[in-house]
Scaffold this motif. Sequence first.
Motif, mmCIF file in Angstrom:
data_model
loop_
_atom_site.group_PDB
_atom_site.id
_atom_site.type_symbol
_atom_site.label_atom_id
_atom_site.label_comp_id
_atom_site.label_asym_id
_atom_site.label_seq_id
_atom_site.Cartn_x
_atom_site.Cartn_y
_atom_site.Cartn_z
ATOM 1 N N LYS A 313 4.045 -5.483 3.166
ATOM 2 C CA LYS A 313 4.118 -6.488 4.230
ATOM 3 C C LYS A 313 5.522 -7.014 4.469
ATOM 4 N N MET A 314 6.251 -7.216 3.365
ATOM 5 C CA MET A 314 7.599 -7.774 3.494
ATOM 6 C C MET A 314 8.492 -6.817 4.269
ATOM 7 N N GLU A 317 7.570 -6.768 7.913
ATOM 8 C CA GLU A 317 7.993 -8.012 8.569
ATOM 9 C C GLU A 317 9.494 -7.979 8.849
ATOM 10 N N TYR A 374 11.344 -9.205 -4.111
ATOM 11 C CA TYR A 374 11.196 -10.490 -3.424
ATOM 12 C C TYR A 374 12.561 -11.101 -3.137
ATOM 13 N N PHE A 377 14.064 -9.294 -0.274
ATOM 14 C CA PHE A 377 13.474 -9.723 1.002
ATOM 15 C C PHE A 377 14.030 -11.075 1.444
ATOM 16 N N ASN B 366 3.647 -9.993 -9.516
ATOM 17 C CA ASN B 366 3.625 -10.626 -8.195
ATOM 18 C C ASN B 366 3.950 -12.107 -8.281
ATOM 19 N N ALA B 367 5.156 -12.373 -8.761
ATOM 20 C CA ALA B 367 5.650 -13.738 -8.867
ATOM 21 C C ALA B 367 7.160 -13.666 -8.728
ATOM 22 N N ILE B 368 7.747 -14.722 -8.181
ATOM 23 C CA ILE B 368 9.209 -14.756 -8.129
ATOM 24 C C ILE B 368 9.698 -15.334 -9.444
ATOM 25 N N ALA B 390 5.581 -13.425 5.747
ATOM 26 C CA ALA B 390 5.167 -12.153 5.138
ATOM 27 C C ALA B 390 5.214 -12.243 3.617
ATOM 28 N N LEU B 391 6.159 -13.009 3.115
ATOM 29 C CA LEU B 391 6.328 -13.114 1.673
ATOM 30 C C LEU B 391 5.147 -13.844 1.048
ATOM 31 N N SER B 393 2.196 -14.339 2.330
ATOM 32 C CA SER B 393 0.918 -13.637 2.502
ATOM 33 C C SER B 393 0.851 -12.431 1.565
ATOM 34 N N TYR B 394 1.999 -11.848 1.272
ATOM 35 C CA TYR B 394 2.021 -10.758 0.281
ATOM 36 C C TYR B 394 1.559 -11.269 -1.081
ATOM 37 N N PHE B 395 2.110 -12.411 -1.477
ATOM 38 C CA PHE B 395 1.765 -12.963 -2.795
ATOM 39 C C PHE B 395 0.318 -13.428 -2.870
ATOM 40 N N GLU B 397 -2.248 -12.243 -1.469
ATOM 41 C CA GLU B 397 -3.127 -11.104 -1.632
ATOM 42 C C GLU B 397 -2.906 -10.396 -2.969
#
Lengths: 437, 425
Positions: A313-314, A317, A374, A377, B366-368, B390-391, B393-395, B397
């Motif tokens: 998704k990133m 986007e 991340y 992004f 899935n974490a910053i 987007a960021l 919503s990515y996380f 999910e």
Amino acid sequence: MKSVCLFFQVHQPFRHRRYRFFDIDTDHYYYDDYTNETIMREIAEKSYLPTNEILLKLVDKLEGKFKVAFSITGVALEQFVLYAPEVIESFQKLAKSGCVEFLAETYSHSLASLNDRDIFEKQVKLHEQKIIELFGQKPRVFRNTEMIYSDEIGDKIEKMGYSAILTEGAKHVLGWKSPNYLYASALNPKLKILMRNFKLSDDISFRFSNTNWDKFPLTAEKFVGWLENTEPNEEVINLFLSYGSFGDRQSKESGIFDFLETLSQAIIQNRNLKFATPTEVVEELQPVSVVSVPYPISWADEERDLTAWLGNKMQKEAFDKLYHLKQKMDKCSDTNLIKDWNYLQVSDHFYYMSTKSFSDGEVHNSFNPFDSPYEAFINYMNVLSDFKIRLDLLIPDDKTENEISNLQKNISKKDVKIKKLEAQLIQLQKEKKRRKK
Amino acid sequence: MFGWEFPPHISGGLGTACFGLTKGLAELNNIDVTFVVPKAFGDEDQSAMKLVGANNIPVAKSKIQFDDIQKKIDYYEVNSPIIPYVDEDEFWELKSGKYSKKSQFIETDEGFKIDFSGKYELNLLEEIYNYAAVAGIIAGNTDFDIIHAHDWLAYPAGIAAKNISGKPLVIHVHATEFDRSGGNINRKVYSIEREGMELADKIIAVSNFTKNIITDKYGISPHKITTVYNAVEPVFRKNSNKINKHINEKVVTFLGRITQQKGPEYFIEAANLVLKKTDGVRFVMAGSGDMMNAMITRIAELGIADKFSFTGFLEGGDVQKMFQLTDVFVMPSVSEPFGIVPLEAMQSEVPVIISNQSGVSEILENAIKINFWDTYAMADAIFGLLNYPALSSYFKEEGKTEVDKLRWIDSAQKVLEVYKLALVK
């Protein structure tokens, strides 16, 4: 006689610096000059310069029988100018030899082929100009970013005047067919397709120094044997490699330079083998069949698809938000903005955002200046936010623009009316005076 | 199994983890768990317990039936009059609950170091050894194969049980004195911890982060230590009536004790950076602790008090509500052996930012992840999650998918492997 078509990709992105959100609208410089210079100097010295040296020697020694093709991206060329001008000079020497073909591609090594035709064409033309300017050649064959290809892209390319394209001999596209022939596009058969032999190419670029490989060590003799032992009527073996394979991915100590030299000589000495540039392949051979590629392929990862750049998704986007600016960029003539726009399109930025590294591993990580997708992004979006602010300032939104022009029209209409009325007024006043008299 | 707390009477992650692990073990075949806690809360149904003889060793025994598992876990409670609690706030909260008059309170600080006030003279360390004495007696009367003790309060109990029964001892390190105290350690606690680690046959650490502390600070051989990560109980949203956000602001949440260990000051500094650039963001600090006043002072100093909310300590259900209002969850812990809260946030589809100085960062993809001191990176991550849809919503999910795969039965399986090793010895 089988042709060996040797092709090298040369590309380096302008890497962004750590661009925090508080830099937005305050600092408009996006690049990590130190890293870019360091990497460029290092790879120039380890790989590009010594390999060019060997190629020049081979061209000289083998009297025009040695042939090779390059695609050098516009952003790489710009960085050579900045940090390693001697690399340009050595490529220019190669260009003069007549044994080297320069291919067309997008200026930024971008993903524009997946978006808008206009942007894509602009990118290709910009690159072509640069190649003509530096090497005095007008490219005839096209090589898209990371071997990305689909029927649709092929059609665009053909209409832009290119005779052929290079792409990956992806298994899921070729099926039982061999990559060792010339093919034509199913959608537009005027376009010829050269399919990369990924097994033999990767034997050199990835496996050469791998001691766990059952074919280790790889010698020129062994490799020529493999080339010869392809099916008797197969016509062309496409070895497409990243240029950094020589001296960088495979270190000097592994003997890769000697291998390149002896292999080239062995190919020329072999009665059944010869070198050919992509253009020569297209001129000499007839396509044996059409290839249909409805969904884009590339040379990346096991899947050979686009998921390395547009897999999550990133990435999607960021890609959408970037190309959302294209209409405004059409109206933009500011050189600084255009420069940043070209650098923003570099596909590497999207590659850094890939979450495939969790499973797909090393290859992704080794080229990534960011600790996580991340971070990549966020950093990119921060840069893009600043870029957008600058662009908006220069070219305001269509809405406001329309409004202003509408108002201006109204004003000028009214001006005309006022003048008319004034004239009438003067006329009337004159008449009045006359009557009084 | 010896542990200081067991739900519903918990003060933090320890009780939750003990419960999850015990439940996981019960799901495996051929494991029967007897869990011994010092009974400290008078609000439990005492009529169901047989209290055995006074000064001596009041033991309560009850059976807990897990909903979905046929097996029963024996649950012993030692009647301890002591409730270790953390600060004044929590003390008053506890005090105002329904506790029997016999319960007494002592004040402890983060490291369970005892802060004596004239009123509460009981000694926690004494209590621990009372608990250990009881443990010895239970060990003498019960048939079992292995002893498992959770955190330092239960190590002496584990050792006592081992001495009497001769059965192997596994200690489970959920936290060390170094995490709780921020370097300024209590010698007594340290020596209890070290003794436990030395006398244990095997050690389970909740992360490699903790494993490293055990080897570096306590001088224990790494071969003796196995890392077993915690998991999280799946949430079944019974009432799906989501709370409607009545405020039109994005919410960034810190949830945990407001103490040095949890890094609240870094959260505030990062918030200040974010607020310089954006509007429409509210920062919430949910929890209480000894640094609360200092934090409020700092916020006032920075002139961002209107953008901050303090909720105080949140109880079970309120935590869920808080997550439903939250757009970004931040755990800037300075030293966090594991850290189960981010997993709970991810279950509620909240994107999380966690410090690299936490055990949970070793397993989460899935974490910053940032360093707790890097407030610039923290601010940048907060800004990114708030501004680039987007960021988040990515996380939402991917984070949910990832956390749903963490199951206690898998952790229990690893614990079982450790048991087997300890028994072979």
